[in-house]
Motif scaffolding. Sequence first.
Motif, PDB file in Angstrom:
ATOM      1  N   SER A   1       7.567   7.914  -1.790  1.00 25.64           N
ATOM      2  CA  SER A   1       7.265   9.240  -2.310  1.00 25.64           C
ATOM      3  C   SER A   1       6.727   9.151  -3.733  1.00 25.64           C
ATOM      4  O   SER A   1       6.775   8.096  -4.374  1.00 25.64           O
ATOM      5  CB  SER A   1       8.527  10.112  -2.302  1.00 25.64           C
ATOM      6  N   THR A   2       6.214  10.283  -4.195  1.00 27.92           N
ATOM      7  CA  THR A   2       5.890  10.393  -5.617  1.00 27.92           C
ATOM      8  C   THR A   2       7.198  10.500  -6.393  1.00 27.92           C
ATOM      9  O   THR A   2       8.282  10.615  -5.799  1.00 27.92           O
ATOM     10  CB  THR A   2       5.006  11.626  -5.868  1.00 27.92           C
ATOM     11  N   ASN A   3       7.090  10.498  -7.712  1.00 21.46           N
ATOM     12  CA  ASN A   3       8.303  10.390  -8.537  1.00 21.46           C
ATOM     13  C   ASN A   3       8.843  11.726  -9.030  1.00 21.46           C
ATOM     14  O   ASN A   3       9.587  11.773 -10.016  1.00 21.46           O
ATOM     15  CB  ASN A   3       8.034   9.461  -9.724  1.00 21.46           C
ATOM     16  N   THR A   4       8.505  12.832  -8.339  1.00 22.56           N
ATOM     17  CA  THR A   4       9.133  14.109  -8.688  1.00 22.56           C
ATOM     18  C   THR A   4      10.581  14.100  -8.180  1.00 22.56           C
ATOM     19  O   THR A   4      10.900  13.428  -7.192  1.00 22.56           O
ATOM     20  CB  THR A   4       8.377  15.296  -8.079  1.00 22.56           C
TER      21      THR A   4
ATOM     22  N   LEU B   1      -5.045  12.052  -3.086  1.00 25.96           N
ATOM     23  CA  LEU B   1      -4.116  12.906  -2.350  1.00 25.96           C
ATOM     24  C   LEU B   1      -2.957  13.345  -3.235  1.00 25.96           C
ATOM     25  O   LEU B   1      -2.553  14.519  -3.232  1.00 25.96           O
ATOM     26  CB  LEU B   1      -3.604  12.160  -1.115  1.00 25.96           C
ATOM     27  N   ILE B   2      -2.411  12.421  -4.016  1.00 32.16           N
ATOM     28  CA  ILE B   2      -1.290  12.741  -4.888  1.00 32.16           C
ATOM     29  C   ILE B   2      -1.721  13.701  -5.998  1.00 32.16           C
ATOM     30  O   ILE B   2      -0.953  14.581  -6.410  1.00 32.16           O
ATOM     31  CB  ILE B   2      -0.686  11.433  -5.464  1.00 32.16           C
ATOM     32  N   LYS B   3      -2.953  13.581  -6.479  1.00 24.12           N
ATOM     33  CA  LYS B   3      -3.465  14.532  -7.476  1.00 24.12           C
ATOM     34  C   LYS B   3      -3.477  15.945  -6.906  1.00 24.12           C
ATOM     35  O   LYS B   3      -3.184  16.925  -7.589  1.00 24.12           O
ATOM     36  CB  LYS B   3      -4.893  14.152  -7.875  1.00 24.12           C
ATOM     37  N   ARG B   4      -3.816  16.061  -5.614  1.00 21.15           N
ATOM     38  CA  ARG B   4      -3.903  17.371  -4.985  1.00 21.15           C
ATOM     39  C   ARG B   4      -2.537  17.977  -4.688  1.00 21.15           C
ATOM     40  O   ARG B   4      -2.326  19.175  -4.791  1.00 21.15           O
ATOM     41  CB  ARG B   4      -4.695  17.290  -3.675  1.00 21.15           C
ATOM     42  N   LYS B   5      -1.605  17.146  -4.250  1.00 18.85           N
ATOM     43  CA  LYS B   5      -0.347  17.681  -3.707  1.00 18.85           C
ATOM     44  C   LYS B   5       0.869  17.392  -4.574  1.00 18.85           C
ATOM     45  O   LYS B   5       1.947  17.910  -4.301  1.00 18.85           O
ATOM     46  CB  LYS B   5      -0.132  17.150  -2.285  1.00 18.85           C
ATOM     47  N   LYS B   6       0.739  16.554  -5.590  1.00 24.53           N
ATOM     48  CA  LYS B   6       1.778  16.280  -6.595  1.00 24.53           C
ATOM     49  C   LYS B   6       3.071  15.730  -5.989  1.00 24.53           C
ATOM     50  O   LYS B   6       3.334  14.547  -6.024  1.00 24.53           O
ATOM     51  CB  LYS B   6       2.097  17.540  -7.410  1.00 24.53           C
ATOM     52  N   SER B   7       3.899  16.641  -5.404  1.00 23.63           N
ATOM     53  CA  SER B   7       5.200  16.246  -4.859  1.00 23.63           C
ATOM     54  C   SER B   7       5.058  16.002  -3.361  1.00 23.63           C
ATOM     55  O   SER B   7       4.895  16.946  -2.579  1.00 23.63           O
ATOM     56  CB  SER B   7       6.233  17.351  -5.121  1.00 23.63           C
ATOM     57  N   ILE B   8       5.144  14.725  -2.982  1.00 27.70           N
ATOM     58  CA  ILE B   8       4.866  14.391  -1.581  1.00 27.70           C
ATOM     59  C   ILE B   8       5.692  13.197  -1.133  1.00 27.70           C
ATOM     60  O   ILE B   8       5.917  12.248  -1.899  1.00 27.70           O
ATOM     61  CB  ILE B   8       3.348  14.122  -1.385  1.00 27.70           C
ATOM     62  N   VAL B   9       6.189  13.265   0.104  1.00 20.77           N
ATOM     63  CA  VAL B   9       6.911  12.157   0.733  1.00 20.77           C
ATOM     64  C   VAL B   9       6.051  11.625   1.869  1.00 20.77           C
ATOM     65  O   VAL B   9       5.593  12.396   2.722  1.00 20.77           O
ATOM     66  CB  VAL B   9       8.287  12.602   1.277  1.00 20.77           C
TER      67      VAL B   9
END
Length: 544
Positions: A326-329, A110-118
């Motif tokens: 969240s991701t680290n963006t 999922l993170i590969k697809r959407k990158k910046s996500i909470v």
Amino acid sequence: MKLISIKSYTHLEVYERDWKKITEDNNNTNPFIEYEFVYNWWKILGSQENVEILAVQDHNRIIAFFPFQFKKTWFGYMCHFLALGVANYMDIIVRKPDASRVIMFALDELIKRKKSIVFYLHGLLESTNTPYALSQYINARNLKERHFSIITPFINLENLDFDEYMKSRKKLHGMDRRDKRLRALGEVSLQLLESDEMDEIVRLHKRRWEKKNDTSGFSTESKQEFFRHLAELPLGNFSVRLTSLQVQEEKIAFTYGFACRTRYLGYVLGHDSDFDCYGPGRLLIKEKISQLISDGFRKLDMSIGFEPYKMEWNTDIDFTRKSIFSTNTIRAKSFRNILWFKNILISKVKKYRAVVLFRRNTIGKVKYFLRQKVSFSYRVRTISTKLFPYIYDNKSYLIGKLSKFEGLKDTHANFSELNPNLALSTGHERKDILQKIYNGYTGFYSKDILKAFWINENVIRLDEMEVVINLKKRSIYIRDWQNENLLQILGFVNRHYKEKDVFVSVHTKDKESVKLLTQLGFQWTEKVTFNKVLGNSKTSREEF
């Protein structure tokens, strides 16, 4: 493993068997992740939401479902479980041994697809494995998480001795006394209802929350359709149980609950506010516990949140977690920090019971008042009537006693006793009448029951002052009499309550009534004075 996106409820139908097989293998007791709940929520309430359930396939076999919703925003994507605000609990649908590896795979993809996500994942019961499997993933991927837990009381029904359990609870809020007084109104019974009686449940709920701030939305039109449809589903591992507490044939309290295998979850509880003084909600819970034990349930889930009545009934507690990470963006971390701060603030505020009650009750009354279609002058008068007595109030009552009836002319007027059946059938004044009966009064009327006078053989009650004075033996107290029929009332009392002292109360400013009572031979025994300044009240009594 492979990640499959399911973006419509019709597509979800393809996986019904896989979904149900997983919940059955897990012996799931969380009703909100059963296929019937998720599918019907999506179809009826979530059709306009950006729902995307992620299915995990391993060797041509579906092994997990992630029931997600997504929202695209300035920072990227917000991901949360579906049915937020409707489902008290939520979870990943996966067999317990597969949980850790499935979470690792699915969230990575999922993170590969959407990158910046909470991620904002609500309703995770801490008694399950998922919160800890999530935390392991978060730590392994060097992400930052905060979780917020809310107490979730329940009653463990396994091997529960009902009589022993009730011993310490019978006297809570005078439950025994309330039970007896309610049964004095007529036959009391617990009834399982059919789905076609949902309209009556909705009516009771609306009446209960009419002047309160209802955050559940249970009786809104859109949710009515959803909850009614669930109630119409056939009995199975997941089903709705509608239960009412009835006096005679009238429903005075209800619970809308979910039965999921061995767990019963009380989702909505309500009662007719006319019966507030009888505590029908607590009596319903007592009867419901007994019924669930007989039906073989192992747990009565009282749902999330601290409410004093839940803590009086529960035997155990769980906690329901909200996990935010969240991701680290930079953009995702910024919004994640805002959510953390907001939820920290909410958690601190909710610790203060007074704030919760103010939001529910006071704000609810204000909203109700503003919804009414009345003139501006009426609003001003109403506000003044409520506000001024809070700022300053002063009133005094005289207590009069009549011991001898000599010289009083008996008009032989007849009055009928106001029986419970008649009390139950009255209209907008019913709540006041039922309150008087609960307080030990017996009502008598000539033609109009709304002009009844009331006799109490135990106490003098000055409700405006919250003063209660115990009566001695062979004494009665009369209230709600009128000057024009007082002589008839006294004649009736003399015939039916022979050789008893009669007490009445009258406002000191009611000069006409004071004069009449004096002429009829009443002796003034004491004066009760009430003062209030900015909400602080004081009562004093002066004997003559």
